[in-house]
Design a protein around this motif. Sequence first.
Motif, PDB file in Angstrom:
ATOM      1  N   GLN A 111     -13.743  -4.949  -5.413  1.00  0.00           N
ATOM      2  CA  GLN A 111     -13.519  -4.256  -4.154  1.00  0.00           C
ATOM      3  C   GLN A 111     -12.050  -3.936  -3.890  1.00  0.00           C
ATOM      4  N   ASN A 112     -11.128  -4.682  -4.529  1.00  0.00           N
ATOM      5  CA  ASN A 112      -9.708  -4.419  -4.299  1.00  0.00           C
ATOM      6  C   ASN A 112      -9.107  -3.455  -5.321  1.00  0.00           C
ATOM      7  N   LEU A 113      -9.919  -2.968  -6.249  1.00  0.00           N
ATOM      8  CA  LEU A 113      -9.410  -2.072  -7.286  1.00  0.00           C
ATOM      9  C   LEU A 113      -8.794  -0.798  -6.695  1.00  0.00           C
ATOM     10  N   PRO A 114      -9.408  -0.157  -5.692  1.00  0.00           N
ATOM     11  CA  PRO A 114      -8.763   1.032  -5.117  1.00  0.00           C
ATOM     12  C   PRO A 114      -7.386   0.738  -4.536  1.00  0.00           C
ATOM     13  N   GLN A 115      -7.253  -0.413  -3.855  1.00  0.00           N
ATOM     14  CA  GLN A 115      -5.961  -0.766  -3.262  1.00  0.00           C
ATOM     15  C   GLN A 115      -4.895  -0.971  -4.333  1.00  0.00           C
ATOM     16  N   TYR A 116      -5.267  -1.618  -5.406  1.00  0.00           N
ATOM     17  CA  TYR A 116      -4.283  -1.877  -6.458  1.00  0.00           C
ATOM     18  C   TYR A 116      -3.879  -0.584  -7.164  1.00  0.00           C
ATOM     19  N   ALA A 117      -4.816   0.357  -7.289  1.00  0.00           N
ATOM     20  CA  ALA A 117      -4.465   1.645  -7.889  1.00  0.00           C
ATOM     21  C   ALA A 117      -3.485   2.407  -6.996  1.00  0.00           C
ATOM     22  N   LEU A 118      -3.641   2.296  -5.678  1.00  0.00           N
ATOM     23  CA  LEU A 118      -2.685   2.936  -4.763  1.00  0.00           C
ATOM     24  C   LEU A 118      -1.306   2.288  -4.886  1.00  0.00           C
ATOM     25  N   LEU A 119      -1.271   0.976  -5.046  1.00  0.00           N
ATOM     26  CA  LEU A 119       0.018   0.293  -5.223  1.00  0.00           C
ATOM     27  C   LEU A 119       0.706   0.745  -6.506  1.00  0.00           C
ATOM     28  N   LEU A 120      -0.079   0.946  -7.565  1.00  0.00           N
ATOM     29  CA  LEU A 120       0.497   1.444  -8.818  1.00  0.00           C
ATOM     30  C   LEU A 120       1.042   2.851  -8.619  1.00  0.00           C
ATOM     31  N   ALA A 121       0.382   3.650  -7.791  1.00  0.00           N
ATOM     32  CA  ALA A 121       0.890   4.989  -7.486  1.00  0.00           C
ATOM     33  C   ALA A 121       2.252   4.917  -6.803  1.00  0.00           C
ATOM     34  N   ASP A 122       2.449   3.910  -5.940  1.00  0.00           N
ATOM     35  CA  ASP A 122       3.753   3.734  -5.288  1.00  0.00           C
ATOM     36  C   ASP A 122       4.827   3.316  -6.295  1.00  0.00           C
ATOM     37  N   ALA A 123       4.422   2.509  -7.265  1.00  0.00           N
ATOM     38  CA  ALA A 123       5.389   2.002  -8.244  1.00  0.00           C
ATOM     39  C   ALA A 123       5.684   3.013  -9.342  1.00  0.00           C
ATOM     40  N   GLU A 124       4.804   3.974  -9.528  1.00  0.00           N
ATOM     41  CA  GLU A 124       4.970   4.963 -10.591  1.00  0.00           C
ATOM     42  C   GLU A 124       4.764   6.367  -9.995  1.00  0.00           C
ATOM     43  N   PRO A 125       5.693   6.816  -9.170  1.00  0.00           N
ATOM     44  CA  PRO A 125       5.491   8.063  -8.432  1.00  0.00           C
ATOM     45  C   PRO A 125       5.302   9.289  -9.330  1.00  0.00           C
ATOM     46  N   GLU A 126       5.864   9.248 -10.537  1.00  0.00           N
ATOM     47  CA  GLU A 126       5.699  10.398 -11.421  1.00  0.00           C
ATOM     48  C   GLU A 126       4.252  10.589 -11.871  1.00  0.00           C
ATOM     49  N   ARG A 127       3.439   9.552 -11.734  1.00  0.00           N
ATOM     50  CA  ARG A 127       2.014   9.643 -12.084  1.00  0.00           C
ATOM     51  C   ARG A 127       1.133   9.321 -10.864  1.00  0.00           C
ATOM     52  N   ALA A 128       1.694   9.530  -9.682  1.00  0.00           N
ATOM     53  CA  ALA A 128       0.998   9.139  -8.455  1.00  0.00           C
ATOM     54  C   ALA A 128      -0.355   9.838  -8.323  1.00  0.00           C
ATOM     55  N   GLY A 129      -0.398  11.139  -8.622  1.00  0.00           N
ATOM     56  CA  GLY A 129      -1.646  11.871  -8.486  1.00  0.00           C
ATOM     57  C   GLY A 129      -2.757  11.275  -9.328  1.00  0.00           C
ATOM     58  N   GLU A 130      -2.419  10.915 -10.559  1.00  0.00           N
ATOM     59  CA  GLU A 130      -3.402  10.310 -11.465  1.00  0.00           C
ATOM     60  C   GLU A 130      -3.911   8.980 -10.916  1.00  0.00           C
ATOM     61  N   HIS A 131      -2.994   8.149 -10.410  1.00  0.00           N
ATOM     62  CA  HIS A 131      -3.395   6.828  -9.909  1.00  0.00           C
ATOM     63  C   HIS A 131      -4.200   6.931  -8.605  1.00  0.00           C
ATOM     64  N   VAL A 132      -3.841   7.890  -7.748  1.00  0.00           N
ATOM     65  CA  VAL A 132      -4.598   8.072  -6.503  1.00  0.00           C
ATOM     66  C   VAL A 132      -6.024   8.518  -6.814  1.00  0.00           C
ATOM     67  N   GLN A 133      -6.169   9.399  -7.785  1.00  0.00           N
ATOM     68  CA  GLN A 133      -7.520   9.824  -8.164  1.00  0.00           C
ATOM     69  C   GLN A 133      -8.312   8.647  -8.752  1.00  0.00           C
ATOM     70  N   SER A 134      -7.634   7.785  -9.492  1.00  0.00           N
ATOM     71  CA  SER A 134      -8.304   6.579 -10.004  1.00  0.00           C
ATOM     72  C   SER A 134      -8.761   5.689  -8.854  1.00  0.00           C
ATOM     73  N   ALA A 135      -7.913   5.584  -7.828  1.00  0.00           N
ATOM     74  CA  ALA A 135      -8.276   4.792  -6.651  1.00  0.00           C
ATOM     75  C   ALA A 135      -9.513   5.381  -5.984  1.00  0.00           C
ATOM     76  N   TYR A 136      -9.555   6.707  -5.879  1.00  0.00           N
ATOM     77  CA  TYR A 136     -10.689   7.365  -5.223  1.00  0.00           C
ATOM     78  C   TYR A 136     -11.976   7.154  -6.025  1.00  0.00           C
ATOM     79  N   ARG A 137     -11.888   7.279  -7.350  1.00  0.00           N
ATOM     80  CA  ARG A 137     -13.079   7.062  -8.177  1.00  0.00           C
ATOM     81  C   ARG A 137     -13.565   5.615  -8.073  1.00  0.00           C
ATOM     82  N   ALA A 138     -12.614   4.679  -8.043  1.00  0.00           N
ATOM     83  CA  ALA A 138     -12.991   3.269  -7.908  1.00  0.00           C
ATOM     84  C   ALA A 138     -13.656   3.011  -6.558  1.00  0.00           C
TER      85      ALA A 138
END
Length: 553
Positions: A111-138
């Motif tokens: 259940q926390n996988l989407p939140q952690y993917a958003l945090l990775l988006a903050d830490a890796e802004p150059e790939r933020a779009g990819e990580h946010v989409q991963s959060a949405y799919r999760a």
Amino acid sequence: RLARLEKARRTEIAPRIALGLAASARIDRPGDRAALLRALAMLACDAGLCATDMVGQTVERYADMVHQGTGDAATLSALRGRAALARQDQASARAAFRRAIFLESQKPLPQNLPQYALLLADAEPERAGEHVQSAYRALERVRPVLMPVDPLTEESRFDLLVRPVFERAIGTTLAVAGSDSATLDQARRIAEAYRSAELQNSLGAECVPVRNPVTPADLKPGEVLLYPLLLEDRIELLYATGDDTARGYRRMPPDRSRSRASIAALAQRMTASLSGASSDWEAASRELHAALIAPIVPLLGTDATLIIVPDGPLRQISFAALMDAQGRFLMEQARLAVVPALSFAAPGMRDTNPAIIAASLEKELDLPVGRFTRLEGTASEAAMAAGQDGVLLTDFDRADLAAALARRPASVLHLATHAAFNGRTERSFVVANGEAISLPELRAMLSANSLRGQGLQLLVLSACETAVGDDDQAMGLAGAAVEAGAASALASLWEVSDAGTAALMEAFYTHYRAGEGRARSLQLAQIELARGGDGQWTDPGIWGAFTLVGSWR
């Protein structure tokens, strides 16, 4: 919970978190203690306190619990990642968040996988779009099985876990959309999933099964569908028109001078003023019109219908009372309807020969669900609504209403009585003589009632009670028609005087019986009151309170 409230109010929350951390030591069950430590540490990081000694010590306490087998390793890694991000150690933060994602993904319910993917988006802004989409799919994978509230804090899981992912996904998708129709449609689909999820969360998923959504192809010439999106850093307006359905959804240039917070403040100010009979509403009304309506005014022809899918704080406002720079109200420029989500709306069909059942309750009541004051004039209002051909029930009870619906199929049900729509099903009801009828009970009565193969076209709630400024309760009002099984509902956003309600209803039914559509009948009634020669009902706090939800034709 108090710390989270203080954060929302933008006040100092560190003392509240410290209080919670101290209290956590007295919790006997290790699992509950670990859950509270996690919630407080994550909230502290959200508030910019991740680099403080208080959070550092909390993370170490949590690490001890992980070593003892009572904490969660994925949570610990995420907290260490947030601490590294606060120190601007991007590399360590990315590594920690990736480990948190890996560990969480091994669980039966991550259940926390989407939140952690958003945090990775903050830490890796150059790939933020990819990580946010991963959060949405999760999120889409786990959302159907999430518990509605946190078992420890009793906070809404939707607010904590679901809403942030949807909002980031919409904002990220639109950030790269430009005018590309495919990407815009993807953003619209995410937004629609968000609206549907909000409604299901508010009313209970079992009450609102998803239907086929309204599409641009369903619009007729002159009809405009407006999809405003309130984001943290800008306002986005998506729209479609019946004059050019081939182009699907389009997008106005983003308004970066405004944000969700600024629009929410204006909405609160306008609604509080109109419902409290003060004169402070006009400036807020003009600003909201400039932000939400002015960009699409060129699309509104002389016979326009504007269908709005409101976002969050916009559910509480009277769109009819929005005023342009020339002093014209929006209801003078277009017929208006609000739909909570496209999946819970349909254009509807003209009710050319309405069969009306009107029920009223005047007496004062003291029920388990609350105390209800006497309603003067509801009997005469119901008699007016029923007319010569309709069915009239005065001081009705559950049996009266059920019998009337069983005897005669109705296209309109007019309820002149107290009603409350306070979010979830168990808190929403209509008051009858000596009892409260829940919306599921009302829906059961209506399900057996059909007219020419059609269900109830219009549910009129002339004395409903919605907490002014409360998005949840406004969502409850928006979902009333959906939950009761009606195509549309006409109701008030705040309490209106009995005489003002009667005047509006009389004008509405005059046009409705003459064969005008729902949105058109409400528009004509509001114009008559607002521009009436005697000036008795010109206050927008009276006519502006009424809104049409659902089908508009």
